[in-house]
Every structure is written in C-alpha cells, then in structure tokens.
Write a protein that holds these residues in place. Structure first.
Motif, PDB file in Angstrom:
ATOM      1  N   VAL A  75       0.856  -1.185   0.000  1.00  0.00           N
ATOM      2  CA  VAL A  75       0.000   0.000   0.000  1.00  0.00           C
ATOM      3  C   VAL A  75       0.891   1.233   0.000  1.00  0.00           C
ATOM      4  O   VAL A  75       1.836   1.332   0.796  1.00  0.00           O
ATOM      5  N   VAL A 101      -1.655  -1.408  -3.927  1.00  0.00           N
ATOM      6  CA  VAL A 101      -2.800  -0.524  -3.704  1.00  0.00           C
ATOM      7  C   VAL A 101      -2.270   0.901  -3.614  1.00  0.00           C
ATOM      8  O   VAL A 101      -1.528   1.245  -2.687  1.00  0.00           O
ATOM      9  N   HIS A 103      -3.010   5.121  -3.525  1.00  0.00           N
ATOM     10  CA  HIS A 103      -4.041   6.099  -3.170  1.00  0.00           C
ATOM     11  C   HIS A 103      -4.273   7.049  -4.340  1.00  0.00           C
ATOM     12  O   HIS A 103      -5.342   7.059  -4.938  1.00  0.00           O
ATOM     13  N   LEU A 292      -6.634   6.216   4.174  1.00  0.00           N
ATOM     14  CA  LEU A 292      -6.309   4.852   3.739  1.00  0.00           C
ATOM     15  C   LEU A 292      -6.464   3.854   4.878  1.00  0.00           C
ATOM     16  O   LEU A 292      -6.996   2.750   4.686  1.00  0.00           O
ATOM     17  N   LEU A 296      -8.882   0.698   4.808  1.00  0.00           N
ATOM     18  CA  LEU A 296      -8.370  -0.665   4.895  1.00  0.00           C
ATOM     19  C   LEU A 296      -8.998  -1.421   6.053  1.00  0.00           C
ATOM     20  O   LEU A 296      -9.229  -2.631   5.962  1.00  0.00           O
ATOM     21  N   VAL A 306      -0.024  -6.273   5.117  1.00  0.00           N
ATOM     22  CA  VAL A 306       0.160  -4.965   4.475  1.00  0.00           C
ATOM     23  C   VAL A 306       1.635  -4.601   4.490  1.00  0.00           C
ATOM     24  O   VAL A 306       2.271  -4.602   5.550  1.00  0.00           O
ATOM     25  N   ARG A 314       0.836   1.941   8.220  1.00  0.00           N
ATOM     26  CA  ARG A 314      -0.398   1.280   8.642  1.00  0.00           C
ATOM     27  C   ARG A 314      -0.682   1.509  10.109  1.00  0.00           C
ATOM     28  O   ARG A 314       0.168   1.291  10.984  1.00  0.00           O
TER      29      ARG A 314
END
Length: 318
Positions: A75, A101, A103, A292, A296, A306, A314
C-alpha cells in the motif's frame, strides 16, 4: 479475499462515508446508467462501464485479474514505476506481493479526476451555498484541472504493472471520504473552542503524530491558536482543490468560520484570509494515511498482510 473484493468493499465504504450522503452517490450511479442508455452504439466501447457500479472515477482496478487471491498487498500513497519495480523485487526476494494498492490515481483513473471534483458542489450545497452558485463557481476550476491533467502521461505506472504483471488498484475518493467524515464527526463531538484546540485534537491522532515526527504536522495558516474556531468545515475530499472564489460564498451563505484541509495553495489561503476565514492545514500525506487506514480497516480481511511503501504507514483501529 480477492482483488475485486477489496475494490468493491472500498467503493461501498466510500459511498457510506460520502459527505453528501449515500443517496447522492447512488444518484450519480443512476445518472451514469441514464447516460449509458442514451449513448449511441458507436460510442459505447469508449464508455467507462465501471461508472455504472462505482460513482468515483478516480478509483479503479488498473491492472490484474480481479479474481486474484490476496495474501499480502503493498500500500502506497503514491505509486509510479519505482513502486512497481519495488514490488517485483520483493517478489524476487521471496516476499509475497499479490497486488499494489495506490491512493493517488493513475492511468484512466487520473484522466477522469475532474469528474470527481463535481462532488464538491454537493458538499458546498450541504453547507448552505445555493447549488447553482456552487456548480457555477466550480465550472472554470474543472476546466483548469482538466487542461492541466490532459497532457500528462497517465499510463506510465500502469504500463510498468502490466509488463511485470503486478496487479494494481487505486482508491482515492473513498479514502478521502473516510478522513473527511472521521474528522467532521470528531470536531462535531468534541466542539473545539479555539484553533489551538483543533490542533490538539489532530495531534492526538497517530497519523498526524507521525507527521509531526517527520516535521510535517498540522499547521495554522490563517488565524492563530487563540482564534475561535466556530463552525468547522473539513475540506478533505472532492478530487483536488476547488475554486478559490468559493471562500466568498462560505462567508456569505454559510456559518463556516474555520476550514480544516489537507493542503491549499497560497492563492487559496490568501482568498480565505480576505473573507476572515481561519485555515488549518492538517497535512496532505498524513491525511491520506488516515483515510487509507480507515478504508483498509473496512475493506481488507484481517489475515491479509500490508507492506508499507510510498509514504504509507499502517495504523489499525478495528
């Protein structure tokens, strides 16, 4: 879970968190269906049929099998060829990366960014600005952003993903909707009296704490810590910055005294000051991280790992 599971859950969460209300997002889907029905047959191959199920044109699966199983995803706030190469290199070293992934939108999702900006008119109408005026003021800004994006090489990162066969999805407005709603509910609940109180609330959030450690934390750019906050408008979604002329309408037609945004140009800040509006910039990348992470939490199965990259960190809340 699969790539399409992640994508569909992200869209649903974005619709649930849409500052205009879910009904407006669903109205956008109906409008797209009507447009499709009225489209001449010769033009149908060029219509983005994802618009029939997803009202956010800046959120798309850009490459990869939608049914691909996800064990681990990378991510990133921003994805270019570098991040795709990094994902491929991690695979070579034995670390699974089943998808990237992003943004910020890439590919045809970036090309359609001006369409998402139409959300702003609905948000501003909800604050009290007559919708005709909100749309009229936004129009020239839409053309400006469209002209700026049109010559960009949209497909670079997507081509890298295709050549290395790295599944790639971007989730922009759904994440921005999440952070806008989260902060709006926070300020409505806590009722900060001053801009200093607004900063204190932001400083208690892990993503903004991380930004402060990186010397990129929230700042007051119009007003000061002792200034009364009044009614706060969280300006965190709708593609990118809107029209600077809207600040006059905020002053005339709404009760807004303070704007909390991700980022504003100097020109926008000066226009806000002209109309005696306070402005707190929470920070672009920190706010994207918050959005995000909230997304998630809702869209990603707990067992999916992740990998943090491209400015993303995260923080789980579930």
């Amino acid at each position: 879970m699969t790539l399409v599971d992640l994508y569909r859950r992200a869209v649903e969460k974005g619709m649930d968190q849409d500052p205009r209300g879910r009904a407006e997002a669903e109205a956008d889907l109906r409008a797209a269906a009507k447009e499709w029905e009225e489209l001449p047959e010769k033009d149908r191959e060029f219509f983005d049929r994802e618009r029939l199920e997803n009202p956010y044109a800046d959120t798309r699966i850009l490459h990869g099998d939608p049914a691909a199983e996800l064990r681990a995803v990378m991510v990133a706030v921003d994805v270019e060829g570098d991040e795709i190469l990094l994902a491929d290199r991690l695979r070579e070293k034995g670390r699974p990366v089943d998808a990237v992934v992003a943004h910020h939108p890439r590919g045809h999702a970036l090309a359609q960014l001006p369409e998402v900006m139409r959300i702003q008119a609905g948000i501003h109408a909800g604050l009290g600005v007559p919708v005709g005026q909100a749309e009229g003021i936004l129009g020239p800004r839409l053309r400006e952003v469209s002209e700026r994006i049109q010559p960009v090489n949209h497909q670079r990162a997507v081509d890298a993903a295709r050549l290395l066969d790295v599944p790639l999805v971007c989730v922009h407005t759904p994440a921005d909707n999440c952070v806008a709603t989260f902060l709006t509910e926070l300020f409505d609940r806590e009722q900060p009296r001053t801009l200093g109180d607004v900063l204190d609330l932001l400083h208690a959030i892990p993503e903004y704490q991380e930004a402060r450690r990186d010397q990129a934390g929230p700042v007051i750019v119009a007003g000061d810590k002792k200034a009364r906050a009044g009614k706060i408008f969280v300006d965190m979604t709708g593609g990118t910055e809107g029209a600077k002329e809207m600040y006059q309408k905020f002053a005339q037609a709404t009760e807004v005294s303070t704007i909390v945004g991700m980022h504003l140009s100097k020109e926008h800040v000066e226009e806000a000051k002209k109309h005696h509006l306070n402005v707190v910039l929470a920070g672009h990348i920190a706010s994207d991280n918050l959005g995000l992470n909230l997304l998630l939490d809702a869209a990603l199965e707990p067992g999916v790992a992740v990998i943090e990259a491209g400015g993303f960190r995260r923080v789980e809340r579930r």
